[in-house]
Design an enzyme around this catalytic site. Sequence first.
Site, mmCIF file in Angstrom:
data_model
loop_
_atom_site.group_PDB
_atom_site.id
_atom_site.type_symbol
_atom_site.label_atom_id
_atom_site.label_comp_id
_atom_site.label_asym_id
_atom_site.label_seq_id
_atom_site.Cartn_x
_atom_site.Cartn_y
_atom_site.Cartn_z
ATOM 1 N N GLU A 196 0.834 -1.205 0.000
ATOM 2 C CA GLU A 196 0.000 0.000 0.000
ATOM 3 C C GLU A 196 0.864 1.249 0.000
ATOM 4 O OE1 GLU A 196 -3.696 -1.570 2.800
ATOM 5 O OE2 GLU A 196 -2.005 -0.528 3.696
ATOM 6 N N LYS A 252 2.467 4.372 1.447
ATOM 7 C CA LYS A 252 2.733 4.830 2.814
ATOM 8 C C LYS A 252 2.524 6.332 2.807
ATOM 9 C CE LYS A 252 5.981 4.570 6.672
ATOM 10 N NZ LYS A 252 5.654 5.849 7.266
ATOM 11 N N ARG A 310 -1.270 8.377 16.931
ATOM 12 C CA ARG A 310 -0.315 7.279 17.034
ATOM 13 C C ARG A 310 0.153 7.094 18.467
ATOM 14 N NH1 ARG A 310 4.565 5.763 17.460
ATOM 15 N NH2 ARG A 310 5.709 4.553 15.926
ATOM 16 N N GLU A 362 -4.728 6.868 7.649
ATOM 17 C CA GLU A 362 -3.787 7.981 7.721
ATOM 18 C C GLU A 362 -4.525 9.236 7.254
ATOM 19 O OE1 GLU A 362 -0.682 7.308 8.835
ATOM 20 O OE2 GLU A 362 0.613 8.919 8.100
ATOM 21 N N PHE A 416 -6.718 1.784 6.244
ATOM 22 C CA PHE A 416 -5.947 0.579 5.931
ATOM 23 C C PHE A 416 -6.226 -0.610 6.849
ATOM 24 C CE2 PHE A 416 -2.969 3.538 8.103
ATOM 25 C CZ PHE A 416 -2.724 2.820 9.254
ATOM 26 N N LYS A 443 8.018 -1.367 6.152
ATOM 27 C CA LYS A 443 7.960 -0.091 5.439
ATOM 28 C C LYS A 443 9.170 0.047 4.534
ATOM 29 C CE LYS A 443 9.577 2.299 9.557
ATOM 30 N NZ LYS A 443 9.314 3.321 10.561
ATOM 31 N N ARG A 472 -1.295 9.300 11.663
ATOM 32 C CA ARG A 472 -2.052 8.068 11.843
ATOM 33 C C ARG A 472 -3.279 8.339 12.711
ATOM 34 N NH1 ARG A 472 0.801 2.421 13.001
ATOM 35 N NH2 ARG A 472 -1.007 1.076 13.031
ATOM 36 N N ARG A 529 6.200 -3.953 17.105
ATOM 37 C CA ARG A 529 6.856 -3.710 15.825
ATOM 38 C C ARG A 529 7.341 -5.065 15.343
ATOM 39 N NH1 ARG A 529 8.527 0.895 13.660
ATOM 40 N NH2 ARG A 529 8.595 2.160 15.540
#
Length: 610
Positions: A268, A270, A290, A320, A360, A443, A275, A437
């Site tokens: 997708e 970025k 975020r 986003e 997303f 990313k 966010r 994470r």
Amino acid sequence: MPMQFSVLADTFERLERTTSRTQMLLYLVELFKKTPKESIDKVVYFLQGKLWPDWRGYPELGVGEKLLIKAASLALHVPESRVEALAKRLGDVGSAIERLKAERERGGARPAGLLAFIPEAQRRAAEGLTVERVYDTLARIAFATGEGSREIKLKLLASLLSEAKPKEAKYIARFVEGRLRLGVGDATIVEALAVVFGGSAAMKPVVERAYNLRADLGMIARILAERGIEALKAIKPEVGVPIRPMLAERLSDAAEIMKKLGGRALVEYKYDGERAQIHKKGDKVWIFSRRLENITHAYPDVVEMARENIRAEEAIVEGEIVAIDPETGELKPFQVLMHRRRKHDVYAVMREIPVAVFLFDALYVDGEDLTVKPLPERRRVLERIVVQTERWRLAEGMVTDSAEELEKFFLRAVEDGAEGVMAKALHDRSIYQAGARGWLWIKYKRDYKSEMADSVDLVVIGAFYGKGRRGGKFGALLMAAYDPETGTFKSVCKVGSGFTDEDLEKLDELLAPYIRSSKPPRVDSTMKPDVWVEPALVAEIIGSELTLSPIHTCCHGWVKPGAGISIRFPRFIRWRPDKSPEDATTTKELYEMYLRQLRKIKEEAGAGEA
Ligand code: ATP
């Protein structure tokens, strides 16, 4: 039996005196064992230095140093100037109040100030302060707003301070001033809760997951204490309570990305915006950032779009928010959005800088916890419940199994004003890893015309005065990475370039609230800056390459004995106000970046020889 506040004050004192995490854990375990079920949430909030999670958006205490001194003077029956002078000498108002109270007690003085005249207060003083009473009074102080509120705050605080014993008064004062720095991170609280209510530290992942799904540690502690670990295992997200966001790893090679994701991925755009975790229940909408701040007020336009275009009674979706050009609809960079965020008149700026939302993910819909479902299923739900419009759409994306196609899509994304792409795993295990994470999302960002493949986000832990033209003002910062294992911030580099004159001008003001005379407890650095800075501010930093350095503590000894990982020629890119210090790049990430850099150098050398 209600819990005495003195138990908490004693624990604060012990916590303050140690830097050992193991010791802190023991103190917390001891404390939680003594805490009645109905007070556990409040005790946890106190340990976090707050009355409730920030995202609730409740009022702040609103007590400055002046008001605190005035309250102390009333409570102790001494002139304000005396409190003030002593506070200056001892370093904080809390210590001054403690000293003055202790002197009075030694002198055998009768209860002073307000207390002397109010029999009810005298009775309470004899019983001692409970955690509940301190908490409730502080909450009342926070909720006293509008006309006459200063007087109300003053009276409530003065009565609390007069009832408190010396040590209790010290910590109440520090709490009120926002200076309760115990050095206890959430991870330690989570572990202690697991030990006490789950039976062992092995239950830590259960507590952690619950906290990731509902970012309210007090609430989690209460559920745990009242209903046990089994209830926590079955916990679902709750609309209105933010979920900790899932985060991505980084790579800068399309083939490597495909390999890591198992050969097939959803790729997708970025988007370079903010966010947003959007919660909806009936007509009510919340937007969390975020770092889990409640940012609903900043985006009335997004609230409206969410209300109209989510076909579900209850939903939590993620997307986003990106600033767009009002004429062309083109994507604008993050800075433009931040400009909008700084303006006070949201409604006026909404027309000037409109936004679009690119969705997303779907995390929860009508009673169903989707975080445990693989991405294809979450996407299907998202597509089903989202009514797309020009400014409220699904993120641009495609499914691919080819690195070449990924690369092409990446170039198209950058051309369209995106930062790069997010590549996401689609296999059976591709759940939503709240608060983690991991390699399920990768990313791939365009670089900043520099040799370092990607920028990093580091935390300010110190500052240096400039020389020459910049004499007397800050000219460089000591930056650190976050080590989640120990909850500490480890130094990486000193950065003095990349700042505009305007950035430098604002540094003093920006750093002022966080400057400390000694090294803050969670900071790990052998380099000594001119002033220490409490970890709070995050900046994006880029450099020419990662390098080994004997001075810095980040990953010390991991690659080579006696050396840590640092950045050569670091340069400031921008502040990241949307990140909290715990969201900064971790030591482990830097280590992995270093290893990748090493592999690349070796490969290139190999290719050269061949
Ligand atoms: P960065 O510093 O690169 O913005 P980050 O540390 O904020 O990243 P990461 O998990 O590393 O967070 O990168 C994902 C971020 O990218 C998300 O937090 C989100 O704000 C943003 N983003 C933009 N487009 C997407 C997308 N399609 N899917 C997921 N995240 C996206």
